[in-house]
Design a protein around this motif. Structure first.
Motif, mmCIF file in Angstrom:
data_model
loop_
_atom_site.group_PDB
_atom_site.id
_atom_site.type_symbol
_atom_site.label_atom_id
_atom_site.label_comp_id
_atom_site.label_asym_id
_atom_site.label_seq_id
_atom_site.Cartn_x
_atom_site.Cartn_y
_atom_site.Cartn_z
ATOM 1 N N VAL A 119 42.922 36.949 49.620
ATOM 2 C CA VAL A 119 42.263 36.894 48.311
ATOM 3 C C VAL A 119 42.913 35.822 47.441
ATOM 4 O O VAL A 119 42.220 35.075 46.733
ATOM 5 C CB VAL A 119 42.314 38.275 47.632
ATOM 6 C CG1 VAL A 119 41.775 38.203 46.215
ATOM 7 C CG2 VAL A 119 41.521 39.284 48.449
ATOM 8 N N VAL A 120 44.236 35.724 47.477
ATOM 9 C CA VAL A 120 44.946 34.725 46.677
ATOM 10 C C VAL A 120 44.582 33.322 47.140
ATOM 11 O O VAL A 120 44.345 32.410 46.316
ATOM 12 C CB VAL A 120 46.458 34.979 46.768
ATOM 13 C CG1 VAL A 120 47.243 33.791 46.240
ATOM 14 C CG2 VAL A 120 46.840 36.237 45.994
ATOM 15 N N ILE B 162 46.011 34.123 36.495
ATOM 16 C CA ILE B 162 44.745 34.720 36.911
ATOM 17 C C ILE B 162 45.014 36.091 37.522
ATOM 18 O O ILE B 162 46.142 36.405 37.931
ATOM 19 C CB ILE B 162 43.984 33.838 37.921
ATOM 20 C CG1 ILE B 162 44.807 33.647 39.200
ATOM 21 C CG2 ILE B 162 43.611 32.501 37.293
ATOM 22 C CD1 ILE B 162 44.067 32.868 40.285
ATOM 23 N N THR B 163 43.971 36.908 37.567
ATOM 24 C CA THR B 163 44.036 38.222 38.200
ATOM 25 C C THR B 163 42.946 38.293 39.252
ATOM 26 O O THR B 163 41.792 37.912 38.992
ATOM 27 C CB THR B 163 43.857 39.347 37.176
ATOM 28 O OG1 THR B 163 44.934 39.287 36.225
ATOM 29 C CG2 THR B 163 43.866 40.706 37.849
ATOM 30 N N VAL B 164 43.306 38.751 40.451
ATOM 31 C CA VAL B 164 42.352 38.850 41.542
ATOM 32 C C VAL B 164 42.181 40.319 41.917
ATOM 33 O O VAL B 164 43.053 41.154 41.667
ATOM 34 C CB VAL B 164 42.800 38.039 42.774
ATOM 35 C CG1 VAL B 164 42.867 36.556 42.441
ATOM 36 C CG2 VAL B 164 44.144 38.528 43.293
ATOM 37 N N THR B 165 41.043 40.618 42.510
ATOM 38 C CA THR B 165 40.738 41.961 42.987
ATOM 39 C C THR B 165 40.827 41.975 44.506
ATOM 40 O O THR B 165 40.203 41.146 45.182
ATOM 41 C CB THR B 165 39.339 42.398 42.535
ATOM 42 O OG1 THR B 165 39.295 42.395 41.099
ATOM 43 C CG2 THR B 165 39.025 43.799 43.032
ATOM 44 N N GLU C 48 44.152 45.554 41.783
ATOM 45 C CA GLU C 48 44.262 44.239 41.155
ATOM 46 C C GLU C 48 45.641 43.652 41.395
ATOM 47 O O GLU C 48 46.639 44.382 41.465
ATOM 48 C CB GLU C 48 44.011 44.329 39.651
ATOM 49 C CG GLU C 48 42.576 44.649 39.283
ATOM 50 C CD GLU C 48 42.360 44.601 37.774
ATOM 51 O OE1 GLU C 48 43.355 44.724 37.032
ATOM 52 O OE2 GLU C 48 41.198 44.435 37.350
ATOM 53 N N ALA D 160 41.314 32.261 45.895
ATOM 54 C CA ALA D 160 41.341 31.947 44.464
ATOM 55 C C ALA D 160 41.976 30.588 44.184
ATOM 56 O O ALA D 160 42.076 30.182 43.022
ATOM 57 C CB ALA D 160 42.098 33.034 43.713
#
Length: 320
Positions: free
Chosen positions: A257-258, A244-247, A236, A261
């Motif tokens: 991934v960022v 926010i938190t991304v996986t 994570e 998002a």
């Protein structure tokens, strides 16, 4: 869309194009209205945003004390990815282009003595460093190697300005650089700066292992070979500014991934060599996979290149 941070982007023109050596041209870039350019320090580079969609990084090799002109030197890499071929073929005096920067991942630190080692087009970031070392009163020397004298850009400029401090070492006349003689014995109060092809950088790294930590400073043009990732599991990434938190799965980068998002991160090479996507790490341990940070900077785990580096722990907290 959230923006992590921004670089300056400028519309400049090629004011002068000069053949500096075999397959090497320099471009002098200016604002069309003659206004001053952003200030910079020796070791800085800029991104050229080319019309064909390519983005390429080039070191500034002019003097930081001229606020109206930036100079860059470009080697035509015939088996490269197309950036230098495009520049050599299409950028002439009067050509307009978009430029981003400057950014400095290779700053010159003060020292009583500097040893500069350049190979080929790696002379470009070293040029303004010599002027600064001279200004600081450093006892410096430059050893500059190339395949032949004709291939060594800015050679006459260097010999004219610093005839007693510069040693040219064309390989076809003198063979390989004698790094054992140059670096075999550690010297106190000395910093070593090197830029050039990977073979030279690796050889200089080997010779400097006995020198004090923090002695050696390198700049790479290509990606350094990396070992296998420290962790292959999903992790994570908490984006503290965005809330926010991304996986991040094993097959995608933090940057990818960022961006998915909705958080915009400045980026250029996406290979860990330009430093554009450098991001502060607020918590966690990083698996550094870049070719920019020094071993000491990597060990601090307070910054990372999100295009290639990963987590060495289940969760990172990033200043994004």
């Amino acid at each position: 869309m959230t923006t992590a941070n921004t670089d300056v982007e400028l519309d400049l023109v090629v004011a002068r194009r000069t053949d500096e050596a075999h397959a090497v041209v320099s471009l002098e870039l200016r604002r069309p209205d003659g206004a001053p350019l952003p200030s910079w320090t020796p070791g800085a580079h800029v991104d050229l945003i080319l019309e064909n969609g390519l983005v390429r990084q080039y070191s500034l090799c002019s003097t930081p004390h001229d606020p109206h002109a930036w100079r860059i030197g470009i080697l035509h890499v015939r088996d490269g990815r197309g950036g230098s071929r495009h520049i050599h073929g299409t950028l002439h005096e009067g050509t307009a282009l978009r430029v981003r920067g400057p950014r400095n991942n290779f700053p010159l630190l003060p020292a009583e003595r500097h040893v500069f080692i350049a190979g080929g087009i790696g002379i470009t970031p070293i040029l303004p460093m010599l002027e600064e070392a001279e200004r600081q009163g450093s006892d410096w020397e430059l050893v500059y190697g190339g395949r032949s004298r004709e291939s060594m850009a800015f050679r006459e400029e260097l010999l004219k300005r610093y005839p007693d401090r510069v040693r040219l070492h064309p390989q076809d006349q003198h063979g390989m650089l004698d790094l054992d003689a140059l670096l075999g014995t550690p010297r106190p109060e000395t910093l070593v700066y090197c830029c050039g092809p990977e073979g030279l950088l690796g050889a200089v790294e080997d010779r400097c292992t006995a020198w004090p930590d923090g002695t050696l400073h390198l700049e790479r043009f290509i990606v350094r070979e990396q070992p296998a990732p420290l962790r292959t599991e999903t992790f994570e990434a908490e984006l503290a500014k965005s809330g926010i938190t991304v996986t991040v799965p094993p097959d995608r980068s933090i940057l990818e991934v960022v961006e998915a998002a909705g958080v915009k991160v400045p980026t250029s090479c996406r290979e860990g060599i330009c430093g554009t996507c450098e991001t502060d790490v607020l918590a966690g341990v990083v698996d550094h996979r870049d070719s920019v940070l020094t071993p000491e900077e990597q060990a601090a785990h307070d910054t990372m290149m999100v295009c290639v580096s990963r987590a060495a722990c289940p969760r990172l907290v990033l200043s994004l």
